[in-house]
Design an enzyme around this catalytic site. Structure first.
Site, mmCIF file in Angstrom:
data_model
loop_
_atom_site.group_PDB
_atom_site.id
_atom_site.type_symbol
_atom_site.label_atom_id
_atom_site.label_comp_id
_atom_site.label_asym_id
_atom_site.label_seq_id
_atom_site.Cartn_x
_atom_site.Cartn_y
_atom_site.Cartn_z
ATOM 1 N N GLN A 61 72.341 23.300 31.950
ATOM 2 C CA GLN A 61 70.925 23.660 32.094
ATOM 3 C C GLN A 61 70.648 24.387 33.403
ATOM 4 O OE1 GLN A 61 68.415 20.662 30.573
ATOM 5 N NE2 GLN A 61 66.534 21.769 30.956
ATOM 6 N N ASP A 62 70.934 23.739 34.535
ATOM 7 C CA ASP A 62 70.773 24.426 35.823
ATOM 8 C C ASP A 62 71.731 23.813 36.828
ATOM 9 O OD1 ASP A 62 69.385 22.036 36.311
ATOM 10 O OD2 ASP A 62 67.839 23.006 37.509
ATOM 11 N N PRO A 63 71.926 24.454 37.990
ATOM 12 C CA PRO A 63 72.910 23.951 38.956
ATOM 13 C C PRO A 63 72.514 22.585 39.516
ATOM 14 C CG PRO A 63 72.284 26.235 39.441
ATOM 15 C CD PRO A 63 71.323 25.731 38.416
ATOM 16 N N ASN A 129 65.508 22.004 37.795
ATOM 17 C CA ASN A 129 64.803 22.850 36.809
ATOM 18 C C ASN A 129 63.645 23.653 37.381
ATOM 19 O OD1 ASN A 129 66.389 22.182 34.517
ATOM 20 N ND2 ASN A 129 65.342 20.214 34.408
#
Length: 217
Positions: A61-63, A129
């Site tokens: 999804q994101d880092p 996010n």
């Protein structure tokens, strides 16, 4: 990125001026505060895994948003950093499926053709996010579309509801999709554990006459 084989194909999937917009966005956010990963690692996934080598895609999804964790590869952290909970569960499932991997750093997977792609490529410190606001998704969706166009089979590993939504972009019937709940502690016991994604992937690759991934490397 400019000189990679990805560039022209990704550009075709994006609106005019998108790269200038992304560059402006990065100049702005990196000047304002602490952003992960380091700027030179933002495009690490496609820099480490050339398009012609891609055999597997794992979508995150994101880092990670803590210090020294994110390195531009989904789920991966440097070895000197403790494995976050989702990565702990990935490594636990790998141990049950194939064997024990000692390293938390998944760069060796990326070098073998596993594209470790986050949907958002940046995140502010401690704000998960926060950049999942539409700025990155056209780019990462374009990457998936470009891989979908490959004429050699690719395994797409989709963990959790967010990644599973990307299934709509995978329209080429030669590819293989493996999906399960997310490895997060919140959902891993609902079907991620026991799903055997690593051996499943290798069985498919070998059946297609392709080299399997050495997941323990």
């Amino acid at each position: 990125m400019e000189h990679s084989a990805w560039h022209d194909l990704i550009k075709k999937e994006l609106p005019e001026g998108y790269f200038a917009q992304i560059n402006h966005f990065m100049n702005e956010v990196y000047a304002q505060g602490v952003i992960y990963p380091p700027r030179d690692k933002v495009f690490n996934a496609i820099q480490t895994t050339p398009l012609d080598k891609v055999k597997v895609v794992i979508i995150g999804q994101d880092p990670y948003h803590g210090p020294n964790q994110a390195q531009g590869l989904s789920f991966s952290v440097p070895d000197q950093v403790p494995a976050p909970p989702s990565l702990q569960n990935i490594l636990k499932e790998l141990a049950d499926d194939i064997g024990q991997k000692q390293s938390h750093d998944l760069t060796s997977w990326a070098k073998q053709g596993v594209l470790l792609l986050n949907a958002s490529l940046t995140v502010p410190e401690h704000q998960a996010n926060a950049h999942a606001n539409g700025i990155w998704e056209p780019f990462t969706d374009a990457v998936i579309k470009v891989v979908n166009q490959k004429e050699t089979p690719v395994v797409f590993i989709l963990w959790g509801g967010f990644a599973r939504k990307k299934k709509a972009l995978i329209t080429n019937s030669i590819h293989h999709i493996i999906e399960s709940p997310h490895p997060s502690p919140l959902s891993a016991h609902r079907g991620f554990f026991g799903s055997k994604p690593f051996s499943q992937t290798n069985h498919f690759l070998v059946a297609q006459g392709l080299e399997p991934i050495d997941w323990l490397k």
